[in-house]
Structures are given as C-alpha cells and as structure tokens.
Design a protein around this motif. Structure first.
Motif, PDB file in Angstrom:
ATOM      1  N   ALA A  12     -15.026   3.986  -5.840  1.00 28.26           N
ATOM      2  CA  ALA A  12     -15.805   2.990  -5.635  1.00 28.26           C
ATOM      3  C   ALA A  12     -15.403   1.714  -6.159  1.00 28.26           C
ATOM      4  CB  ALA A  12     -17.239   3.414  -6.090  1.00 28.26           C
ATOM      5  N   ARG A  13     -14.818   1.654  -7.534  1.00 32.05           N
ATOM      6  CA  ARG A  13     -14.427   0.449  -8.116  1.00 32.05           C
ATOM      7  C   ARG A  13     -13.318  -0.277  -7.311  1.00 32.05           C
ATOM      8  NH1 ARG A  13     -14.661  -3.797 -10.722  1.00 32.05           N
ATOM      9  NH2 ARG A  13     -13.248  -4.322 -12.681  1.00 32.05           N
ATOM     10  N   ASP A  14     -12.485   0.625  -6.892  1.00 34.26           N
ATOM     11  CA  ASP A  14     -11.334  -0.111  -5.901  1.00 34.26           C
ATOM     12  C   ASP A  14     -11.755  -0.756  -4.873  1.00 34.26           C
ATOM     13  OD1 ASP A  14      -9.268   0.594  -7.599  1.00 34.26           O
ATOM     14  OD2 ASP A  14      -8.764   2.498  -6.503  1.00 34.26           O
ATOM     15  N   VAL A  15     -13.059  -0.236  -4.223  1.00 34.88           N
ATOM     16  CA  VAL A  15     -13.457  -0.784  -2.873  1.00 34.88           C
ATOM     17  C   VAL A  15     -14.240  -1.981  -3.169  1.00 34.88           C
ATOM     18  CG1 VAL A  15     -15.242  -0.471  -1.394  1.00 34.88           C
ATOM     19  CG2 VAL A  15     -13.650   1.572  -1.802  1.00 34.88           C
ATOM     20  N   GLU A  16     -14.813  -1.906  -4.428  1.00 32.50           N
ATOM     21  CA  GLU A  16     -15.786  -3.063  -4.933  1.00 32.50           C
ATOM     22  C   GLU A  16     -14.653  -4.198  -4.915  1.00 32.50           C
ATOM     23  OE1 GLU A  16     -18.466  -4.355  -8.827  1.00 32.50           O
ATOM     24  OE2 GLU A  16     -18.297  -2.181  -8.192  1.00 32.50           O
ATOM     25  N   ARG A  17     -13.595  -3.896  -5.793  1.00 29.73           N
ATOM     26  CA  ARG A  17     -12.682  -4.979  -6.049  1.00 29.73           C
ATOM     27  C   ARG A  17     -11.942  -5.425  -4.879  1.00 29.73           C
ATOM     28  NH1 ARG A  17      -8.385  -2.434  -8.590  1.00 29.73           N
ATOM     29  NH2 ARG A  17      -7.461  -4.348  -8.969  1.00 29.73           N
ATOM     30  N   ALA A  18     -11.677  -4.660  -4.007  1.00 28.90           N
ATOM     31  CA  ALA A  18     -11.205  -4.967  -2.497  1.00 28.90           C
ATOM     32  C   ALA A  18     -11.967  -6.027  -1.948  1.00 28.90           C
ATOM     33  CB  ALA A  18     -10.487  -3.808  -1.739  1.00 28.90           C
ATOM     34  N   ASN A  19     -13.279  -5.641  -1.846  1.00 27.26           N
ATOM     35  CA  ASN A  19     -14.226  -6.211  -1.069  1.00 27.26           C
ATOM     36  C   ASN A  19     -14.472  -7.660  -1.753  1.00 27.26           C
ATOM     37  OD1 ASN A  19     -15.313  -4.760   1.093  1.00 27.26           O
ATOM     38  ND2 ASN A  19     -16.370  -3.513  -0.155  1.00 27.26           N
ATOM     39  N   PHE A  20     -14.347  -7.802  -3.016  1.00 27.19           N
ATOM     40  CA  PHE A  20     -14.525  -9.181  -3.763  1.00 27.19           C
ATOM     41  C   PHE A  20     -13.318  -9.824  -3.276  1.00 27.19           C
ATOM     42  CE2 PHE A  20     -13.530 -11.714  -7.491  1.00 27.19           C
ATOM     43  CZ  PHE A  20     -14.562 -12.617  -7.454  1.00 27.19           C
ATOM     44  N   VAL A  21     -12.037  -9.568  -3.432  1.00 31.32           N
ATOM     45  CA  VAL A  21     -10.831 -10.316  -3.198  1.00 31.32           C
ATOM     46  C   VAL A  21     -11.026 -10.706  -1.760  1.00 31.32           C
ATOM     47  CG1 VAL A  21      -8.401  -9.963  -3.004  1.00 31.32           C
ATOM     48  CG2 VAL A  21      -9.399  -9.342  -4.944  1.00 31.32           C
ATOM     49  N   PHE A  22     -11.396  -9.770  -0.618  1.00 27.65           N
ATOM     50  CA  PHE A  22     -11.401 -10.177   0.686  1.00 27.65           C
ATOM     51  C   PHE A  22     -12.412 -11.183   0.609  1.00 27.65           C
ATOM     52  CE2 PHE A  22     -13.265  -9.726   4.816  1.00 27.65           C
ATOM     53  CZ  PHE A  22     -11.910  -9.869   5.670  1.00 27.65           C
ATOM     54  N   ASP A  66     -12.781  -3.793   6.980  1.00 25.63           N
ATOM     55  CA  ASP A  66     -12.445  -2.577   7.412  1.00 25.63           C
ATOM     56  C   ASP A  66     -11.046  -2.344   7.847  1.00 25.63           C
ATOM     57  OD1 ASP A  66     -12.915  -3.857   9.876  1.00 25.63           O
ATOM     58  OD2 ASP A  66     -13.785  -1.944  10.861  1.00 25.63           O
ATOM     59  N   GLU A  67     -10.562  -3.414   8.166  1.00 28.24           N
ATOM     60  CA  GLU A  67      -8.890  -3.326   8.517  1.00 28.24           C
ATOM     61  C   GLU A  67      -7.973  -3.464   7.278  1.00 28.24           C
ATOM     62  OE1 GLU A  67      -8.146  -5.296  12.446  1.00 28.24           O
ATOM     63  OE2 GLU A  67      -9.474  -6.461  11.317  1.00 28.24           O
ATOM     64  N   PHE A  68      -8.639  -4.307   6.223  1.00 28.98           N
ATOM     65  CA  PHE A  68      -7.995  -4.733   4.907  1.00 28.98           C
ATOM     66  C   PHE A  68      -8.010  -3.456   4.045  1.00 28.98           C
ATOM     67  CE2 PHE A  68      -8.251  -6.361   0.602  1.00 28.98           C
ATOM     68  CZ  PHE A  68      -7.122  -6.864   0.635  1.00 28.98           C
ATOM     69  N   LEU A  69      -9.029  -2.760   3.965  1.00 30.77           N
ATOM     70  CA  LEU A  69      -9.222  -1.554   3.027  1.00 30.77           C
ATOM     71  C   LEU A  69      -8.167  -0.416   3.230  1.00 30.77           C
ATOM     72  CD1 LEU A  69     -13.060  -1.076   2.672  1.00 30.77           C
ATOM     73  CD2 LEU A  69     -11.329  -2.058   0.967  1.00 30.77           C
ATOM     74  N   PRO A  70      -7.833  -0.056   4.514  1.00 29.80           N
ATOM     75  CA  PRO A  70      -6.823   0.924   4.683  1.00 29.80           C
ATOM     76  C   PRO A  70      -5.419   0.540   4.148  1.00 29.80           C
ATOM     77  CG  PRO A  70      -8.221   0.949   6.638  1.00 29.80           C
ATOM     78  CD  PRO A  70      -8.569  -0.339   5.693  1.00 29.80           C
ATOM     79  N   ILE A  71      -5.253  -1.019   4.458  1.00 31.18           N
ATOM     80  CA  ILE A  71      -3.870  -1.828   4.092  1.00 31.18           C
ATOM     81  C   ILE A  71      -3.697  -1.413   2.447  1.00 31.18           C
ATOM     82  CG2 ILE A  71      -2.690  -3.622   4.003  1.00 31.18           C
ATOM     83  CD1 ILE A  71      -3.822  -4.130   6.771  1.00 31.18           C
ATOM     84  N   PHE A  72      -4.891  -1.843   1.812  1.00 35.06           N
ATOM     85  CA  PHE A  72      -4.965  -2.084   0.384  1.00 35.06           C
ATOM     86  C   PHE A  72      -4.690  -0.331  -0.060  1.00 35.06           C
ATOM     87  CE2 PHE A  72      -7.931  -1.317  -3.407  1.00 35.06           C
ATOM     88  CZ  PHE A  72      -7.132  -1.737  -4.229  1.00 35.06           C
ATOM     89  N   SER A  73      -5.130   0.564   0.428  1.00 29.28           N
ATOM     90  CA  SER A  73      -5.121   1.806   0.026  1.00 29.28           C
ATOM     91  C   SER A  73      -3.678   2.410   0.293  1.00 29.28           C
ATOM     92  CB  SER A  73      -6.063   3.041   0.792  1.00 29.28           C
ATOM     93  OG  SER A  73      -5.751   4.223   0.649  1.00 29.28           O
ATOM     94  N   GLN A  74      -2.913   2.101   1.363  1.00 31.36           N
ATOM     95  CA  GLN A  74      -1.699   2.290   1.527  1.00 31.36           C
ATOM     96  C   GLN A  74      -0.845   1.781   0.671  1.00 31.36           C
ATOM     97  OE1 GLN A  74      -0.653   2.178   5.684  1.00 31.36           O
ATOM     98  NE2 GLN A  74       1.380   3.122   5.436  1.00 31.36           N
ATOM     99  N   VAL A  75      -1.020   0.665   0.425  1.00 31.71           N
ATOM    100  CA  VAL A  75       0.075  -0.435  -0.301  1.00 31.71           C
ATOM    101  C   VAL A  75      -0.233   0.093  -1.814  1.00 31.71           C
ATOM    102  CG1 VAL A  75       0.631  -2.684  -1.336  1.00 31.71           C
ATOM    103  CG2 VAL A  75       0.122  -2.451   1.091  1.00 31.71           C
ATOM    104  N   LYS A  76      -1.355   0.244  -2.134  1.00 32.11           N
ATOM    105  CA  LYS A  76      -1.618   1.093  -3.610  1.00 32.11           C
ATOM    106  C   LYS A  76      -0.990   2.152  -3.946  1.00 32.11           C
ATOM    107  CE  LYS A  76      -5.233   1.885  -6.569  1.00 32.11           C
ATOM    108  NZ  LYS A  76      -6.329   2.823  -6.973  1.00 32.11           N
ATOM    109  N   LYS A  77      -0.840   3.333  -2.934  1.00 31.42           N
ATOM    110  CA  LYS A  77      -0.067   4.528  -3.029  1.00 31.42           C
ATOM    111  C   LYS A  77       1.624   4.470  -2.998  1.00 31.42           C
ATOM    112  CE  LYS A  77      -2.471   6.382   0.392  1.00 31.42           C
ATOM    113  NZ  LYS A  77      -2.918   7.148   1.360  1.00 31.42           N
ATOM    114  N   ASP A  78       1.833   3.205  -2.521  1.00 31.29           N
ATOM    115  CA  ASP A  78       3.338   3.106  -2.571  1.00 31.29           C
ATOM    116  C   ASP A  78       4.004   2.780  -3.648  1.00 31.29           C
ATOM    117  OD1 ASP A  78       5.706   2.326  -1.350  1.00 31.29           O
ATOM    118  OD2 ASP A  78       5.346   0.387  -0.765  1.00 31.29           O
TER     119      ASP A  78
END
Length: 178
Positions: free
Chosen positions: A34-44, A93-105
């Motif tokens: 939830a913290r990652d999603v919150e941070r990603a939404n803020f940056v977005f 909603d397009e940015f979050l999966p990209i963030f998730s994938q790059v975070k796992k890389d």
C-alpha cells in the motif's frame, strides 16, 4: 462477471477482453505494498502537470527515478517511455504495473556492483584509478554518455586529480549515487 459494464452494441468477447485485461493489471501490481502504491500515486501526481490524470510518457524515466529506481534509457523505452514530449500519455493504472515490473527488475546495478567494476581499474589496489580511465569508461561502456554529459558528471562528482592523474573512486561513486 457482474463487474463488467455492458455497453450497447459491444460484443461479448470485447467485454470479456476488457475484464481479463483489468484482472491481469491488478495481478501485475499485486506485489506492491500500500505504501508503494501511495508513493507511486504521489510521484505520478507530480508529473501530471495539467492535473488531468495523465502523465506524458516522456517523463516515465524521471518518475521511476523519483521512486528510487535506476532504469536505463533502453528499459524506459521498452516500458513505454518516449523520446519526445506529447507523443504518448499514460494514466496511473498504466504507470503502476510499469513501476511494479521495474521494481522487480534486478538488472540495474547498485553501489557495491559499481564499486567492484571500478576496482578493476585500481592497479595498485589503493582505492585510486586514473581519471582518464574513468572518463573513457563513462564514454565507451554500458549506456554510453556524451562528452558534455561526462564533463558534467566528472565536474560535479570527481575529486581533484593528484600529480600522477589518479583520483579516489569511492568518493566519486558516493557522490554520483547520492
């Protein structure tokens, strides 16, 4: 399947496709806290300059770097980033999966990885390397930099050369990664 909205004239396969695409997107971001999603939404929201809920894909790399990730230019382009402004827009909603994938890389290097690379140029094993070798490395290996970019990086991060042309590479790397 009561979650799908039925649009007039829309074939059943199109509704099913939209439904499953949403489910796949949800699964792709399921590993985000939830913290990652919150941070990603803020940056977005910062890169949503007009406040319309969309971000220019040109800023994708900057947004990911603001989230403490280190994607290469090639990875940003692969994920949908563009080289020119206003070529493509993306929603959160397009940015979050990209963030998730790059975070796992795990392909991007960290401080320790870069330190080990610079140690290869430390012939005397005293924590120093030739400034010219560092410049050459930045110009020719990996994601190559332009001459002006190298001059900026070296000017901002490199300590003064000693009389023999050597610099301590650990402080350089710490400044570069800060």
């Amino acid at each position: 399947m009561n979650q799908m909205k039925k649009e007039v004239g829309e074939p059943a396969y199109a509704r099913a496709f939209k439904y499953w695409r949403k489910q796949i997107q949800k699964a792709k971001i399921a590993d985000l806290s939830a913290r990652d999603v919150e941070r990603a939404n803020f940056v977005f929201s910062i890169y949503d300059f007009e406040g319309t809920g969309v971000m220019d894909a040109f800023n994708l790399g900057d947004a990911l770097r603001a989230l403490n990730l280190n994607p290469t230019v090639a990875l940003v382009e692969k994920m949908g980033g563009t080289k020119k402004k206003n070529e493509k827009k993306m929603k959160v909603d397009e940015f979050l999966p990209i963030f998730s994938q790059v975070k796992k890389d795990k392909d991007t290097g960290c401080y320790e990885d870069f330190l080990e690379c610079l140690k290869l140029y430390d012939k005397e094993e005293n924590g120093k390397m030739m400034a010219a070798e560092l410049s050459h490395t930045l110009l020719s290996l990996g994601e190559r930099l332009e001459d002006a970019q190298v001059d900026t990086v070296l000017g901002d991060c490199m300590d003064k050369e000693d009389d023999d042309g050597f610099i301590p590479y650990d402080p350089f790397l710490k400044k570069l990664m800060a």
